[in-house]
Enzyme design. Sequence first.
Site, PDB file in Angstrom:
ATOM      1  N   LYS A  80       0.858  -1.184   0.000  1.00  0.00           N
ATOM      2  CA  LYS A  80       0.000   0.000   0.000  1.00  0.00           C
ATOM      3  C   LYS A  80       0.892   1.230   0.000  1.00  0.00           C
ATOM      4  O   LYS A  80       2.033   1.170   0.474  1.00  0.00           O
ATOM      5  CB  LYS A  80      -0.861  -0.012   1.274  1.00  0.00           C
ATOM      6  CG  LYS A  80      -2.143   0.755   1.144  1.00  0.00           C
ATOM      7  CD  LYS A  80      -3.277  -0.088   0.614  1.00  0.00           C
ATOM      8  CE  LYS A  80      -4.544   0.732   0.462  1.00  0.00           C
ATOM      9  NZ  LYS A  80      -5.668  -0.048  -0.026  1.00  0.00           N
ATOM     10  N   GLY A 180     -26.861   1.803   0.582  1.00  0.00           N
ATOM     11  CA  GLY A 180     -25.884   2.385  -0.346  1.00  0.00           C
ATOM     12  C   GLY A 180     -26.141   1.909  -1.761  1.00  0.00           C
ATOM     13  O   GLY A 180     -26.023   0.728  -2.067  1.00  0.00           O
ATOM     14  N   GLY A 182     -24.643   3.257  -4.610  1.00  0.00           N
ATOM     15  CA  GLY A 182     -23.627   3.908  -5.428  1.00  0.00           C
ATOM     16  C   GLY A 182     -23.112   2.986  -6.507  1.00  0.00           C
ATOM     17  O   GLY A 182     -23.854   2.170  -7.061  1.00  0.00           O
ATOM     18  N   HIS A 183     -21.820   3.086  -6.791  1.00  0.00           N
ATOM     19  CA  HIS A 183     -21.234   2.318  -7.894  1.00  0.00           C
ATOM     20  C   HIS A 183     -21.467   0.826  -7.745  1.00  0.00           C
ATOM     21  O   HIS A 183     -21.873   0.152  -8.675  1.00  0.00           O
ATOM     22  CB  HIS A 183     -19.737   2.601  -7.984  1.00  0.00           C
ATOM     23  CG  HIS A 183     -19.445   3.961  -8.500  1.00  0.00           C
ATOM     24  ND1 HIS A 183     -19.349   5.064  -7.695  1.00  0.00           N
ATOM     25  CD2 HIS A 183     -19.239   4.396  -9.769  1.00  0.00           C
ATOM     26  CE1 HIS A 183     -19.106   6.124  -8.450  1.00  0.00           C
ATOM     27  NE2 HIS A 183     -19.042   5.751  -9.707  1.00  0.00           N
ATOM     28  N   VAL A 184     -21.207   0.287  -6.553  1.00  0.00           N
ATOM     29  CA  VAL A 184     -21.373  -1.158  -6.359  1.00  0.00           C
ATOM     30  C   VAL A 184     -22.840  -1.493  -6.071  1.00  0.00           C
ATOM     31  O   VAL A 184     -23.411  -2.424  -6.649  1.00  0.00           O
ATOM     32  CB  VAL A 184     -20.491  -1.678  -5.196  1.00  0.00           C
ATOM     33  CG1 VAL A 184     -20.659  -3.177  -5.030  1.00  0.00           C
ATOM     34  CG2 VAL A 184     -19.022  -1.341  -5.435  1.00  0.00           C
ATOM     35  N   TYR A 186     -25.653  -0.194  -6.867  1.00  0.00           N
ATOM     36  CA  TYR A 186     -26.581  -0.184  -7.995  1.00  0.00           C
ATOM     37  C   TYR A 186     -26.503  -1.494  -8.793  1.00  0.00           C
ATOM     38  O   TYR A 186     -27.508  -2.127  -9.089  1.00  0.00           O
ATOM     39  CB  TYR A 186     -26.301   1.014  -8.912  1.00  0.00           C
ATOM     40  CG  TYR A 186     -27.146   0.981 -10.155  1.00  0.00           C
ATOM     41  CD1 TYR A 186     -28.477   1.404 -10.109  1.00  0.00           C
ATOM     42  CD2 TYR A 186     -26.649   0.473 -11.346  1.00  0.00           C
ATOM     43  CE1 TYR A 186     -29.291   1.320 -11.234  1.00  0.00           C
ATOM     44  CE2 TYR A 186     -27.440   0.392 -12.474  1.00  0.00           C
ATOM     45  CZ  TYR A 186     -28.755   0.815 -12.417  1.00  0.00           C
ATOM     46  OH  TYR A 186     -29.560   0.720 -13.526  1.00  0.00           O
TER      47      TYR A 186
HETATM   48  P1  NAD Z   1     -19.986   4.996  -3.805  1.00  0.00           P
HETATM   49  O1  NAD Z   1     -19.424   6.206  -3.148  1.00  0.00           O
HETATM   50  O2  NAD Z   1     -20.188   4.998  -5.276  1.00  0.00           O
HETATM   51  O3  NAD Z   1     -21.389   4.626  -3.150  1.00  0.00           O
HETATM   52  C1  NAD Z   1     -21.664   4.717  -1.794  1.00  0.00           C
HETATM   53  C2  NAD Z   1     -23.143   5.070  -1.657  1.00  0.00           C
HETATM   54  O4  NAD Z   1     -23.469   5.044  -0.262  1.00  0.00           O
HETATM   55  C3  NAD Z   1     -23.492   6.470  -2.179  1.00  0.00           C
HETATM   56  O5  NAD Z   1     -24.612   6.368  -3.028  1.00  0.00           O
HETATM   57  C4  NAD Z   1     -23.784   7.261  -0.912  1.00  0.00           C
HETATM   58  O6  NAD Z   1     -24.765   8.290  -1.122  1.00  0.00           O
HETATM   59  C5  NAD Z   1     -24.309   6.169  -0.004  1.00  0.00           C
HETATM   60  N1  NAD Z   1     -24.248   6.490   1.417  1.00  0.00           N
HETATM   61  C6  NAD Z   1     -23.313   7.209   2.095  1.00  0.00           C
HETATM   62  N2  NAD Z   1     -23.652   7.301   3.406  1.00  0.00           N
HETATM   63  C7  NAD Z   1     -24.814   6.624   3.551  1.00  0.00           C
HETATM   64  C8  NAD Z   1     -25.665   6.342   4.668  1.00  0.00           C
HETATM   65  N3  NAD Z   1     -25.397   6.819   5.877  1.00  0.00           N
HETATM   66  N4  NAD Z   1     -26.773   5.589   4.450  1.00  0.00           N
HETATM   67  C9  NAD Z   1     -27.066   5.119   3.232  1.00  0.00           C
HETATM   68  N5  NAD Z   1     -26.308   5.361   2.133  1.00  0.00           N
HETATM   69  C10 NAD Z   1     -25.195   6.092   2.302  1.00  0.00           C
HETATM   70  O7  NAD Z   1     -19.033   3.794  -3.348  1.00  0.00           O
HETATM   71  P2  NAD Z   1     -18.893   2.351  -4.023  1.00  0.00           P
HETATM   72  O8  NAD Z   1     -17.767   2.377  -4.970  1.00  0.00           O
HETATM   73  O9  NAD Z   1     -20.233   1.869  -4.464  1.00  0.00           O
HETATM   74  O10 NAD Z   1     -18.400   1.498  -2.761  1.00  0.00           O
HETATM   75  C11 NAD Z   1     -19.294   1.112  -1.744  1.00  0.00           C
HETATM   76  C12 NAD Z   1     -18.515   0.443  -0.620  1.00  0.00           C
HETATM   77  O11 NAD Z   1     -17.834  -0.701  -1.127  1.00  0.00           O
HETATM   78  C13 NAD Z   1     -17.426   1.318   0.001  1.00  0.00           C
HETATM   79  O12 NAD Z   1     -17.315   1.003   1.374  1.00  0.00           O
HETATM   80  C14 NAD Z   1     -16.168   0.878  -0.738  1.00  0.00           C
HETATM   81  O13 NAD Z   1     -15.001   1.103   0.041  1.00  0.00           O
HETATM   82  C15 NAD Z   1     -16.430  -0.599  -0.906  1.00  0.00           C
HETATM   83  N6  NAD Z   1     -15.720  -1.204  -2.041  1.00  0.00           N
HETATM   84  C16 NAD Z   1     -15.920  -0.754  -3.299  1.00  0.00           C
HETATM   85  C17 NAD Z   1     -15.258  -1.341  -4.362  1.00  0.00           C
HETATM   86  C18 NAD Z   1     -15.495  -0.893  -5.778  1.00  0.00           C
HETATM   87  O14 NAD Z   1     -15.127  -1.619  -6.713  1.00  0.00           O
HETATM   88  N7  NAD Z   1     -16.090   0.252  -6.009  1.00  0.00           N
HETATM   89  C19 NAD Z   1     -14.383  -2.425  -4.143  1.00  0.00           C
HETATM   90  C20 NAD Z   1     -14.199  -2.884  -2.826  1.00  0.00           C
HETATM   91  C21 NAD Z   1     -14.880  -2.255  -1.793  1.00  0.00           C
END
Ligand code: NAD
Length: 368
Positions: A80, A180, A182-184, A186
């Site tokens: 890291k 949540g 978001g990206h994942v 959805y």
């Molecule tokens: P993102 O930021 O796109 O989505 C997060 C969503 O959570 C957002 O829509 C946000 O509005 C919502 N949110 C924030 N606070 C909230 C609350 N109190 N109640 C309800 N919703 C809330 O992030 P992501 O990329 O979708 O990642 C989601 C999680 O998965 C994170 O913890 C991230 O570290 C983890 N993760 C993501 C990936 C990846 O490929 N993107 C890989 C490993 C782990």
Amino acid sequence: MNAFEMMEEKDHEEVVFFSDKKSGLRAIVAIHNTTLGPALGGCRMYPYASAEQALTDVLRLSRGMTYKAAVAGLNLGGGKAVIVGDPKKDKTEMLFRSFGRFVQGLGGRYITAEDVGTNVTDMEYTRMETKYVTGISRALGGSGDPSPVTALGVYRGLKACVEKVFNTQSLKGMRIAVQGLGHVGYYLVRHLHDEGAKLIVSDIDGERVKKVVNEFNAEYVEGDKIYSVDADIFAPCALGAIVNDQTIPQFKFKIIAGAANNQLADEDRHGKMLIDRNIVYAPDYVINSGGLINVYNELEGYNQEKALSQAKNIYDIVKNILDYAEREKIPTYVASNKIAEERIYHIGRIKQTYVSKSETVMRRLERF
Ligand code: NAD
């Protein structure tokens, strides 16, 4: 503790400090273990208050990557990087190119990627100076957004939990609470909807909620109400530390399986509390390893089909962990840490924290 003692505590191989006055770069790269392959892990940018705070964080995060890659079955070690600075104010092309030159100097022992506080653009600047970088855009031959692959892995891991608890392959009619969108979140919701699951969702972003409610006929609940809804499964995809003293007593869920990092506020205590409540927990760093699988595939020339097929395998990985945890009567995250240590130990060396001395002796005997 001095820096050497901090490294020796968890047996880190190498820690490198970088400083470049002209660009303002102050960075640390920690390489925990390279038994399985080069150390891959993201570069976090954060306004650390002190060098010690930055070092503590990079040591902790790099070790986590060793376990994550090992359980995912990847030929990668754990590493890291951290950059000391405010991602909203201190980012420049010069800063990331300077970081790239330092990474290049490590000759491939460490491969960087995006993390909290850094993005695809930053990695593209880094790439101007080094080939040891992943997580770049599809247009430049990279793997692009990892979220669909992460979501697929979460969906497959969730199904392994369902098989274990409900003895079925089908999600039809299952009530699944997703925090949540978001990206994942959805993409995950889409998989679950396609299989006929009933969705209860929450997000603080109204637009995202509206889209998911309309597209997937989901039921919306506000804020913390998600913790107490009447559902079979909870898929946290937003925040960390959502499994804690306040939320566990509210849970009616039988399974927790979601993408969020660091879901257990206290791994030990809350891991055990979940066992007492008979709730099956898919270790977060295992079920969300699709993102790492995706960037790993970049190293060999990115092929999305291959990445997706490896992410599907998270089903078997989670199943194996759940069976092991049940047999040994241990929390699932301890089971996955043991599996990681065993894989590395068989090939090379690692300081064993989760595998006990007697288990190591047994294994030595088995070898003769
Ligand atoms: P993102 O930021 O796109 O989505 C997060 C969503 O959570 C957002 O829509 C946000 O509005 C919502 N949110 C924030 N606070 C909230 C609350 N109190 N109640 C309800 N919703 C809330 O992030 P992501 O990329 O979708 O990642 C989601 C999680 O998965 C994170 O913890 C991230 O570290 C983890 N993760 C993501 C990936 C990846 O490929 N993107 C890989 C490993 C782990």
